[in-house]
Design an enzyme around this catalytic site. Structure first.
Site, PDB file in Angstrom:
ATOM      1  N   ARG A   1       7.368  -7.532  -8.764  1.00  0.00           N
ATOM      2  CA  ARG A   1       7.397  -6.380  -7.863  1.00  0.00           C
ATOM      3  C   ARG A   1       8.677  -6.377  -7.036  1.00  0.00           C
ATOM      4  O   ARG A   1       9.262  -5.317  -6.796  1.00  0.00           O
ATOM      5  CB  ARG A   1       6.171  -6.377  -6.937  1.00  0.00           C
ATOM      6  CG  ARG A   1       4.861  -6.073  -7.662  1.00  0.00           C
ATOM      7  CD  ARG A   1       3.723  -5.922  -6.679  1.00  0.00           C
ATOM      8  NE  ARG A   1       3.905  -4.778  -5.807  1.00  0.00           N
ATOM      9  CZ  ARG A   1       3.396  -4.685  -4.578  1.00  0.00           C
ATOM     10  NH1 ARG A   1       2.718  -5.700  -4.062  1.00  0.00           N
ATOM     11  NH2 ARG A   1       3.599  -3.604  -3.850  1.00  0.00           N
TER      12      ARG A   1
ATOM     13  N   CYS B   1       6.268  -7.628   3.098  1.00  0.00           N
ATOM     14  CA  CYS B   1       5.603  -7.691   1.790  1.00  0.00           C
ATOM     15  C   CYS B   1       5.356  -6.259   1.365  1.00  0.00           C
ATOM     16  O   CYS B   1       6.237  -5.416   1.529  1.00  0.00           O
ATOM     17  CB  CYS B   1       4.312  -8.503   1.878  1.00  0.00           C
ATOM     18  SG  CYS B   1       3.156  -7.904   3.143  1.00  0.00           S
TER      19      CYS B   1
END
Length: 281
Positions: free
Chosen positions: A180, A239
């Site tokens: 990601r 995050c």
């Protein structure tokens, strides 16, 4: 106070400390009802359930991320209504890897609570020692009115992160999985990639194969290599939505590296504005 507690230590504490407050933070990003269902099926005796999508999340605007921080005073009011004061002795747990527990740990510290620990290994560790289980909700505690207080947990916003790209004063650490971060296989947020200049430390690197935090020396060694000459105060964690970033923050605290900050909006807020730069690879 050490930020982690073992299941055996908690078991002993439960028999000695009637004032101990247990908070169940189990959650699933793909099934928002799962945590509550698991809590009702069984929890550590006396534990209070807090919902990541309701209790631990502010109103969503579509531009402030998937889990925006609630207003601090609103969160303090919630804690007070639950009978939780700033000096309460609190233990937080989730299902296993402490991702959601770490987020609640950080929020409690941000609110002003000073005695907060995370159950290392979570509900899974409690099961491994055959700890007592309860299905009934605990009796309500008497409300607590908080006085004026401050937080020791630093927060930065998107504007500060954007300014840092132009003139770096801190280093951003991204807790998402490597793919990601690189912009591959993004299935949660509408834009793939990462904040330019950020470095990647997936929170899973803080754990062993059983979901327990690595020993202090290993955590300290890993972060020392990652940080280089940067001090903890020069680190900002992010995050996807501000949850797993707290795991890295907690791991650094366990390693004795205190003072880093959180960007709560994280990638889900950052990528909601197309004018903000995006990096891939």
């Amino acid at each position: 106070m050490e930020p982690l507690i073992s299941a055996l230590e908690l078991q002993d504490l439960l028999s000695d400390d009637d004032a101990l407050i247990l908070l169940d933070a189990r959650h699933d990003l793909g099934n928002h009802q799962l945590g509550r269902e698991q809590y009702l099926e069984g929890h550590i005796p006396g534990a209070i359930f807090l919902d990541h999508e309701i209790d631990l999340c502010g109103p969503k605007t579509g531009k402030n991320g998937r889990h925006p921080l609630p207003d601090r005073e609103d969160f303090i009011r919630l804690l007070g209504n639950l009978g939780i004061g700033p000096q309460a002795n609190i233990v937080v747990y989730d299902a296993r890897d402490s991702m959601f527990a770490a987020h609640l740990w950080w929020m409690l510290r941000w609110a002003g609570c000073t005695k907060v620990r995370v159950l290392n290994g979570g509900w899974s560790a409690w099961g491994q020692i055959s700890g007592d289980i309860e299905r009934e909700k605990p009796a309500p505690r008497s409300p607590v009115v908080w006085g004026a207080g401050s937080t020791s947990m630093a927060v930065v916003d998107a504007n500060a992160v954007l300014a840092n790209i132009r003139q770096p004063v801190f280093t951003v650490i991204d807790a998402r999985a490597e793919n990601r971060f690189r912009g591959e296989n993004e299935t949660i947020d509408p834009v793939a990639g990462h904040i330019p200049g950020a470095i990647n430390w997936p929170f899973s690197r803080n754990l062993d194969s059983d979901g327990f935090f690595l020993p202090v020396d290993e955590l300290k060694s890993g972060f020392a290599q990652l940080l280089g000459n940067n001090k903890p105060e020069q680190i900002v964690h992010q995050c996807g939505s501000g949850i797993s970033a707290c795991h890295n923050l907690l791991a650094m605290e366990v390693a004795g590296l205190t003072g880093s900050a959180l960007y709560p909006g994280s990638w889900s807020e950052w990528c909601s504005d197309s004018s903000r730069p995006v990096a891939v690879g």
